[in-house]
Enzyme design. Structure first.
Site, PDB file in Angstrom:
ATOM      1  N   ARG A   1       3.175  -4.553   6.398  1.00  0.00           N
ATOM      2  CA  ARG A   1       1.964  -4.017   7.010  1.00  0.00           C
ATOM      3  C   ARG A   1       2.353  -3.253   8.268  1.00  0.00           C
ATOM      4  O   ARG A   1       3.292  -3.632   8.974  1.00  0.00           O
ATOM      5  CB  ARG A   1       1.016  -5.156   7.413  1.00  0.00           C
ATOM      6  CG  ARG A   1       0.277  -5.780   6.255  1.00  0.00           C
ATOM      7  CD  ARG A   1      -0.782  -4.829   5.689  1.00  0.00           C
ATOM      8  NE  ARG A   1      -1.566  -5.452   4.637  1.00  0.00           N
ATOM      9  CZ  ARG A   1      -1.324  -5.322   3.336  1.00  0.00           C
ATOM     10  NH1 ARG A   1      -0.317  -4.593   2.908  1.00  0.00           N
ATOM     11  NH2 ARG A   1      -2.102  -5.912   2.452  1.00  0.00           N
TER      12      ARG A   1
ATOM     13  N   HIS B   1       1.731   4.249   1.938  1.00  0.00           N
ATOM     14  CA  HIS B   1       1.288   2.914   1.493  1.00  0.00           C
ATOM     15  C   HIS B   1       1.143   2.866  -0.044  1.00  0.00           C
ATOM     16  O   HIS B   1       0.051   2.608  -0.570  1.00  0.00           O
ATOM     17  CB  HIS B   1      -0.028   2.515   2.183  1.00  0.00           C
ATOM     18  CG  HIS B   1      -0.238   1.020   2.208  1.00  0.00           C
ATOM     19  ND1 HIS B   1      -0.803   0.355   3.256  1.00  0.00           N
ATOM     20  CD2 HIS B   1       0.051   0.062   1.290  1.00  0.00           C
ATOM     21  CE1 HIS B   1      -0.866  -0.937   2.985  1.00  0.00           C
ATOM     22  NE2 HIS B   1      -0.349  -1.138   1.786  1.00  0.00           N
TER      23      HIS B   1
HETATM   24  C1  GLV Z   1      -0.922  -3.748  -0.681  1.00  0.00           C
HETATM   25  O1  GLV Z   1      -0.620  -3.416   0.410  1.00  0.00           O
HETATM   26  C2  GLV Z   1      -1.253  -5.078  -1.102  1.00  0.00           C
HETATM   27  O2  GLV Z   1      -1.486  -5.954  -0.252  1.00  0.00           O
HETATM   28  O3  GLV Z   1      -1.293  -5.311  -2.315  1.00  0.00           O
END
Ligand code: GLV
Length: 306
Positions: free
Chosen positions: A221, A269
């Protein structure tokens, strides 16, 4: 009984199609606009707006559409008695591991240098080496462990670190052995969940403790990293490069110095996306177990936040 998908930032078309195919008998609501909020018993969520689930007075289960659950738990209005489960999917692990391998192998095999040579039509045989790598996987939960095992099986030295000791096929460290762990490595793969304890963990103070210039790969994260410290550590040579999939603010602002930094690689991401078919299968299984009073697979411990 109804299910709801509350996931404002992500496209939900594929989720809806999969759900309606697998469970055509269960009414599904997309978003919060429903005349029957009291009928919703299960909410599948990704970054639900704070307070939005309180409209569902008969909610029995919250299911995270992603592996991480920080996006669910930052909403402190969710009643404590509603269980939260999350998806744990081998296909996500496959995808995450391949992402990490891509970052690792590009670094190990000097891919960027060869690419620069190609751009100049320069034959750079014998100019670049296979960089010796010692890979530290910080966070050996389901996804981190899968990646660490595969990297280990490929023959690279791997070291793991987790909060509590884990049985591993490679050396691993836990609890207060963190410094010992980071002294072994020159590639740091971060796959920890986001919790108050991991907030800002990848900071300058940590980078100063690394024994060798280290290549950072962050797939966890954004708020686990301090981006200005990453830039400083890259410029000082404490970090040899950074391959980042997550950012303090997403989308990464155009003004971020990370975009143009020569030692930084950026993806938006996407290291591992969730697969709607498997997630739908899991949420239905979870709900059916809940109704039968059975234990729930992959239930989140709210205090640990994973
Ligand atoms: C993506 O970031 C997830 O948590 O699956």
């Amino acid at each position: 009984m109804r299910f709801a998908i509350i996931a404002p930032p992500v496209p939900t078309k594929e989720w809806k199609q999969n759900f309606e195919k697998i469970a055509p008998h269960i009414p599904l609501v997309i978003g919060l606009d429903t005349k029957y909020p009291e009928e919703v018993e299960c909410a599948m969520v990704w970054c639900q707006p704070k307070g939005s689930l309180t409209a569902f007075k008969n909610l029995k289960l919250i299911f995270s559409m992603g592996a991480g659950v920080d996006h669910v738990l930052k909403d402190d209005t969710i009643p404590g008695h509603i269980p939260i489960c999350r998806v744990v999917d081998p296909q996500m692990a496959f995808s995450m591991t391949n992402y990490i391998l891509m970052a690792l192998l590009n670094h190990h095999r000097s891919w960027y240098e060869f690419q620069a040579s190609q751009n100049k039509k320069h034959w750079s045989q014998f100019e670049f080496t296979e960089r010796p790598v010692k890979v530290g996987v910080l966070g050996i939960g389901y996804l981190g462990m899968h990646a660490a095992n595969e990297i280990h099986h490929l023959g690279f030295p791997v070291f793991g670190y987790s909060n509590s000791p884990k049985k591993t096929d490679f050396p691993s460290y836990a609890g207060n052995e963190f410094i010992e762990f980071i002294k072994q490595i020159n590639v740091l793969v971060c796959s920890v969940p986001y919790t108050p304890k991991t907030h800002g963990l990848l900071n300058y103070e940590l980078f100063e403790k690394l024994k060798e210039p280290t290549y950072l790969i962050n797939v966890s994260r954004g708020n686990v990293q301090v981006e200005k410290d990453i830039v400083k550590a890259l410029d000082k040579g404490l970090l040899s490069g950074a391959f980042l999939d997550v950012f303090e603010k997403e989308p990464l602002p155009k003004t971020s110095p990370l975009w143009d930094h020569p030692k930084v690689k950026i993806t938006p991401h996407v290291a591992s996306l969730t697969y709607p078919k498997e997630s739908t299968r899991q949420v239905l299984n979870c709900f059916s177990r809940l109704e039968k009073g059975l234990s729930l697979p992959n239930q989140v411990d709210r205090t640990k936040m994973y």
